[in-house]
Write an enzyme that holds these catalytic residues in place. Structure first.
Site, PDB file in Angstrom:
ATOM      1  N   GLY A  41      27.587  -7.921 -14.248  1.00 61.22           N
ATOM      2  CA  GLY A  41      26.574  -7.543 -15.218  1.00 61.22           C
ATOM      3  C   GLY A  41      27.242  -6.858 -16.397  1.00 61.22           C
ATOM      4  O   GLY A  41      28.297  -6.235 -16.234  1.00 61.22           O
ATOM      5  N   GLN A  91      27.930  -1.644 -23.806  1.00 60.26           N
ATOM      6  CA  GLN A  91      29.301  -1.709 -23.293  1.00 60.26           C
ATOM      7  C   GLN A  91      30.243  -2.500 -24.204  1.00 60.26           C
ATOM      8  O   GLN A  91      31.461  -2.483 -24.003  1.00 60.26           O
ATOM      9  CB  GLN A  91      29.319  -2.324 -21.884  1.00 60.26           C
ATOM     10  N   CYS A 144      31.367   0.139 -12.297  1.00 60.75           N
ATOM     11  CA  CYS A 144      30.971  -0.208 -13.654  1.00 60.75           C
ATOM     12  C   CYS A 144      32.217  -0.533 -14.470  1.00 60.75           C
ATOM     13  O   CYS A 144      33.213   0.181 -14.371  1.00 60.75           O
ATOM     14  CB  CYS A 144      30.229   0.979 -14.266  1.00 60.75           C
ATOM     15  N   LEU A 145      32.148  -1.597 -15.267  1.00 62.76           N
ATOM     16  CA  LEU A 145      33.311  -1.986 -16.077  1.00 62.76           C
ATOM     17  C   LEU A 145      33.692  -0.897 -17.077  1.00 62.76           C
ATOM     18  O   LEU A 145      34.844  -0.819 -17.493  1.00 62.76           O
ATOM     19  CB  LEU A 145      33.026  -3.302 -16.819  1.00 62.76           C
ATOM     20  N   HIS A 172      20.957  -1.243 -12.700  1.00 62.28           N
ATOM     21  CA  HIS A 172      22.198  -0.648 -13.236  1.00 62.28           C
ATOM     22  C   HIS A 172      22.331  -0.970 -14.730  1.00 62.28           C
ATOM     23  O   HIS A 172      22.604  -0.085 -15.541  1.00 62.28           O
ATOM     24  CB  HIS A 172      23.399  -1.187 -12.442  1.00 62.28           C
ATOM     25  N   GLU A 173      22.102  -2.237 -15.086  1.00 61.93           N
ATOM     26  CA  GLU A 173      22.242  -2.647 -16.492  1.00 61.93           C
ATOM     27  C   GLU A 173      21.130  -2.046 -17.356  1.00 61.93           C
ATOM     28  O   GLU A 173      21.349  -1.672 -18.500  1.00 61.93           O
ATOM     29  CB  GLU A 173      22.241  -4.178 -16.623  1.00 61.93           C
ATOM     30  N   HIS A 207      21.974   1.258 -18.542  1.00 57.83           N
ATOM     31  CA  HIS A 207      22.896   1.250 -19.689  1.00 57.83           C
ATOM     32  C   HIS A 207      22.138   1.251 -21.019  1.00 57.83           C
ATOM     33  O   HIS A 207      22.528   1.952 -21.945  1.00 57.83           O
ATOM     34  CB  HIS A 207      23.802   0.014 -19.666  1.00 57.83           C
TER      35      HIS A 207
HETATM   36 NI    NI Z   1      27.846  -0.621 -15.750  1.00 57.44          NI
END
Ligand code: NI
Length: 188
Positions: free
Chosen positions: A45, A50, A97-98, A139-140, A143
């Protein structure tokens, strides 16, 4: 186009995002770029903040995680989403998370959600999601609200990850994908 991923410590990640006005930008190209960026980082995701864009948009492809469990992959683009309902039942699940390389922690979230959104063709959808798609979407969605999964981690576990988080904001981390080095570190 592959964008560098914004890391923990950058204020962009804490800022709530704005709706996209239809026609104001090419959401098809942006979603293709977001998928490319996500795949090169082996993510499932990726949300627009991000990659440095405070827009209410994220992409998801759960195929790599679903294959482990024998499920079919869930691939979708979410534009201007609103979570309109949550199941009362909650479950803990380990997230990463990236934007926060090297940190993983259990997060408790509702098991089912109802979400309203537009896809990359500006078609409106209302979906009931559960399991892995519900988890990744929440989760997204966080963000685009300026919330990170580590914000849900409390107490002792939070103290344990604190130094790792500080290290990321100081530029000390390992990531095998393209990231944006915070400006304050480059100046030193
Ligand atoms: Ni994330």
């Amino acid at each position: 186009m592959i964008y560098p991923i914004i890391l923990y410590g950058d204020p962009i990640l804490k800022k709530p995002s704005e709706d996209i006005v239809p026609g104001s930008l090419d959401v098809k190209t942006l979603s293709d770029d977001m998928f490319q960026t996500m795949y090169q980082a082996s993510g499932v995701g990726l949300a627009a903040p991000q990659i440095g864009k405070n827009l209410r948009m994220f992409v998801i492809d759960s195929t790599p995680m679903d294959e482990d469990e024998g499920n079919e992959g869930f691939k979708r683009v979410f534009i201007n989403p609103t979570i309109v309902g949550f199941e009362e039942e909650e479950q803990a699940f380990e997230e990463g998370c990236l934007s926060i390389p090297g940190v993983r922690a259990d997060v408790v979230r509702p098991t089912k959600i109802k979400i309203k959104y537009f896809d990359e063709n500006w078609q409106e959808h209302i979906d009931l999601l559960e399991g892995l798609p519900a988890r990744i979407v929440q989760h997204e969605y966080d963000h685009i609200e300026g919330i990170l999964f580590t914000d849900h981690v409390k107490g002792l576990k939070k103290r344990l990850i604190k130094s790792k988080l500080n290290n990321i904001s100081k530029g000390q981390f390992e990531a095998n994908y393209k990231v944006k080095i915070p400006a304050k570190i480059l100046k030193k």
